[in-house]
Scaffold this motif. Structure first.
Motif, PDB file in Angstrom:
ATOM      1  N   ARG A  50       0.827  -1.222   0.000  1.00 36.74           N
ATOM      2  CA  ARG A  50       0.000   0.000   0.000  1.00 36.74           C
ATOM      3  C   ARG A  50       0.859   1.268   0.000  1.00 36.74           C
ATOM      4  NH1 ARG A  50      -3.059  -3.462   3.519  1.00 36.74           N
ATOM      5  NH2 ARG A  50      -2.202  -2.527   5.419  1.00 36.74           N
ATOM      6  N   GLY A  51       2.159   1.130   0.292  1.00 33.90           N
ATOM      7  CA  GLY A  51       3.058   2.274   0.265  1.00 33.90           C
ATOM      8  C   GLY A  51       3.074   3.059   1.564  1.00 33.90           C
ATOM      9  N   GLY A  52       3.917   4.083   1.589  1.00 34.16           N
ATOM     10  CA  GLY A  52       3.980   4.973   2.738  1.00 34.16           C
ATOM     11  C   GLY A  52       5.078   4.671   3.737  1.00 34.16           C
ATOM     12  N   PHE A  53       5.990   3.743   3.401  1.00 32.63           N
ATOM     13  CA  PHE A  53       7.054   3.354   4.313  1.00 32.63           C
ATOM     14  C   PHE A  53       8.420   3.806   3.774  1.00 32.63           C
ATOM     15  CE2 PHE A  53       3.558   0.602   5.231  1.00 32.63           C
ATOM     16  CZ  PHE A  53       3.620   0.354   6.593  1.00 32.63           C
ATOM     17  N   VAL A  54       9.397   3.843   4.677  1.00 32.10           N
ATOM     18  CA  VAL A  54      10.785   4.086   4.298  1.00 32.10           C
ATOM     19  C   VAL A  54      11.558   2.803   4.564  1.00 32.10           C
ATOM     20  CG1 VAL A  54      12.846   5.482   4.635  1.00 32.10           C
ATOM     21  CG2 VAL A  54      10.591   6.539   4.849  1.00 32.10           C
ATOM     22  N   PHE A  99      11.663  -7.775  -4.154  1.00 32.67           N
ATOM     23  CA  PHE A  99      10.793  -6.600  -4.237  1.00 32.67           C
ATOM     24  C   PHE A  99       9.759  -6.763  -5.349  1.00 32.67           C
ATOM     25  CE2 PHE A  99      13.701  -4.409  -1.459  1.00 32.67           C
ATOM     26  CZ  PHE A  99      13.014  -3.297  -0.982  1.00 32.67           C
ATOM     27  N   ARG A 100      10.214  -7.233  -6.515  1.00 33.61           N
ATOM     28  CA  ARG A 100       9.304  -7.352  -7.657  1.00 33.61           C
ATOM     29  C   ARG A 100       8.263  -8.452  -7.429  1.00 33.61           C
ATOM     30  NH1 ARG A 100      14.295  -6.299  -9.969  1.00 33.61           N
ATOM     31  NH2 ARG A 100      14.740  -8.506 -10.399  1.00 33.61           N
ATOM     32  N   GLU A 101       8.702  -9.613  -6.925  1.00 34.19           N
ATOM     33  CA  GLU A 101       7.757 -10.704  -6.709  1.00 34.19           C
ATOM     34  C   GLU A 101       6.751 -10.374  -5.608  1.00 34.19           C
ATOM     35  OE1 GLU A 101       9.828 -14.364  -6.083  1.00 34.19           O
ATOM     36  OE2 GLU A 101      10.721 -14.369  -8.090  1.00 34.19           O
ATOM     37  N   ALA A 102       7.187  -9.574  -4.635  1.00 31.64           N
ATOM     38  CA  ALA A 102       6.277  -9.167  -3.561  1.00 31.64           C
ATOM     39  C   ALA A 102       5.381  -7.997  -3.973  1.00 31.64           C
ATOM     40  CB  ALA A 102       7.078  -8.783  -2.311  1.00 31.64           C
ATOM     41  N   ARG A 103       5.647  -7.440  -5.168  1.00 26.78           N
ATOM     42  CA  ARG A 103       4.869  -6.310  -5.715  1.00 26.78           C
ATOM     43  C   ARG A 103       4.917  -5.104  -4.776  1.00 26.78           C
ATOM     44  NH1 ARG A 103       1.451 -10.357  -5.520  1.00 26.78           N
ATOM     45  NH2 ARG A 103      -0.169  -9.167  -4.403  1.00 26.78           N
ATOM     46  N   VAL A 161       6.253  10.425   2.168  1.00 32.49           N
ATOM     47  CA  VAL A 161       6.523   9.556   1.019  1.00 32.49           C
ATOM     48  C   VAL A 161       5.425   9.757  -0.016  1.00 32.49           C
ATOM     49  CG1 VAL A 161       6.790   7.151   0.289  1.00 32.49           C
ATOM     50  CG2 VAL A 161       7.683   7.890   2.504  1.00 32.49           C
ATOM     51  N   ALA A 162       5.788   9.738  -1.286  1.00 31.40           N
ATOM     52  CA  ALA A 162       4.796   9.894  -2.347  1.00 31.40           C
ATOM     53  C   ALA A 162       3.717   8.819  -2.213  1.00 31.40           C
ATOM     54  CB  ALA A 162       5.473   9.799  -3.709  1.00 31.40           C
ATOM     55  N   PRO A 163       2.447   9.194  -2.365  1.00 31.62           N
ATOM     56  CA  PRO A 163       1.347   8.234  -2.177  1.00 31.62           C
ATOM     57  C   PRO A 163       1.510   6.978  -3.042  1.00 31.62           C
ATOM     58  CG  PRO A 163       0.486  10.464  -2.406  1.00 31.62           C
ATOM     59  CD  PRO A 163       1.956  10.540  -2.712  1.00 31.62           C
ATOM     60  N   GLY A 164       1.253   5.834  -2.424  1.00 30.31           N
ATOM     61  CA  GLY A 164       1.293   4.572  -3.148  1.00 30.31           C
ATOM     62  C   GLY A 164       2.677   4.032  -3.426  1.00 30.31           C
ATOM     63  N   THR A 165       3.707   4.643  -2.827  1.00 30.36           N
ATOM     64  CA  THR A 165       5.082   4.177  -3.035  1.00 30.36           C
ATOM     65  C   THR A 165       5.794   4.046  -1.699  1.00 30.36           C
ATOM     66  OG1 THR A 165       6.172   6.350  -3.198  1.00 30.36           O
ATOM     67  CG2 THR A 165       5.141   5.485  -5.201  1.00 30.36           C
ATOM     68  N   ASN A 166       6.983   3.479  -1.739  1.00 31.75           N
ATOM     69  CA  ASN A 166       7.881   3.416  -0.581  1.00 31.75           C
ATOM     70  C   ASN A 166       9.220   4.040  -0.963  1.00 31.75           C
ATOM     71  OD1 ASN A 166       6.297   1.486   1.345  1.00 31.75           O
ATOM     72  ND2 ASN A 166       6.273   0.442  -0.636  1.00 31.75           N
ATOM     73  N   ARG A 167       9.814   4.762  -0.019  1.00 32.04           N
ATOM     74  CA  ARG A 167      11.144   5.332  -0.247  1.00 32.04           C
ATOM     75  C   ARG A 167      12.205   4.314   0.161  1.00 32.04           C
ATOM     76  NH1 ARG A 167      11.046   9.759   3.054  1.00 32.04           N
ATOM     77  NH2 ARG A 167      10.248  10.993   1.324  1.00 32.04           N
ATOM     78  N   VAL A 168      13.212   4.129  -0.676  1.00 32.75           N
ATOM     79  CA  VAL A 168      14.334   3.243  -0.361  1.00 32.75           C
ATOM     80  C   VAL A 168      15.572   4.083  -0.088  1.00 32.75           C
ATOM     81  CG1 VAL A 168      15.903   1.472  -1.258  1.00 32.75           C
ATOM     82  CG2 VAL A 168      13.441   1.285  -1.678  1.00 32.75           C
TER      83      VAL A 168
END
Length: 220
Positions: A50-54, A99-103, A161-168
């Motif tokens: 769902r995003g929103g994490f670092v 990361f890709r397989e976990a979407r 963090v940008a909505p729907g994404t995670n910062r790495v």
């Protein structure tokens, strides 16, 4: 004889106190609180989708046959640095596949300037990343040199963090150890932060490389 033993005992106790003080009270450097590690779960992956994490990611295994030159000088001069080993390159490809397989949606990718972190980023995510000087390896730095980098790391963990994404943040173990008291291991581990709490961020869990397969395994 008894008085001599007493003097020796007093000297021993004072010596222990001095050692303890040296280990826990480096001038000008804040000692992080005690840290308790938690492992990521399938529910953690669902939240990340769902995003929103670092996500603080440590680079891959390195070849320790030589040391990093310090001061670093030119970070593009890879001949002065410890580099990824072949096993480390394979590890980062596997992490990227996880990361890709976990979407897990990845937005902003911020990377330490050193060669091993930039190569780790390319192997895991491709070329779409930004180098950030404040994520430079801090293991050789003095407490005064670390202070602005720790402040910058706090900001990166707390910034929206940008909505729907995670910062790495792809960087090094000592940097995070100085901030939260956790030396990230093994290499390739992801340390997950949510953006809440008094500090503006909160540790959630750790996802070491070996855990990807278990979390992605289809349940019978």
């Amino acid at each position: 004889m008894l008085e001599s033993l007493r003097r020796l005992l007093r000297a021993f106790v004072l010596g222990l106190a001095c050692v303890a003080g040296t280990a826990t009270a480096q001038p000008g450097f804040e000692v992080p609180p005690a840290f308790a590690e938690r492992m990521a779960t399938r529910d953690t992956l669902a939240q990340l989708r769902r995003g929103g994490f670092v996500l603080y990611l440590r680079h891959g295994y390195i070849d320790n046959s030589r040391a990093d030159r310090y001061p670093v000088g030119d970070p593009d001069d890879c001949s002065t640095q410890r580099l990824l080993s072949d096993a480390g390159r394979g590890l980062m490809r596997e992490v990227g596949r996880g990361f890709r397989e976990a979407r897990i949606p990845v937005g902003e990718i911020l990377v330490s300037p050193l060669c091993r972190t930039r190569e780790s980023a390319r192997l895991a995510f491709g070329d779409d990343f930004r180098v950030v000087e404040s994520l430079m390896y801090s293991g050789n730095m003095s407490s005064d040199e670390k202070k602005p980098r720790l402040a910058a790391l706090r900001r990166l963990l707390a910034a929206p963090v940008a909505p729907g994404t995670n910062r790495v943040l792809l960087a090094h173990a000592p940097n995070l150890a100085d901030l939260i008291g956790f030396f990230v291991k093994p290499e390739g581990s992801v340390v997950i932060f949510a953006q809440r709490g008094e500090a503006g961020y909160e540790y959630v869990a750790t996802l070491p490389p070996a855990l990807w397969a278990e979390l992605l395994r289809v349940r019978p």
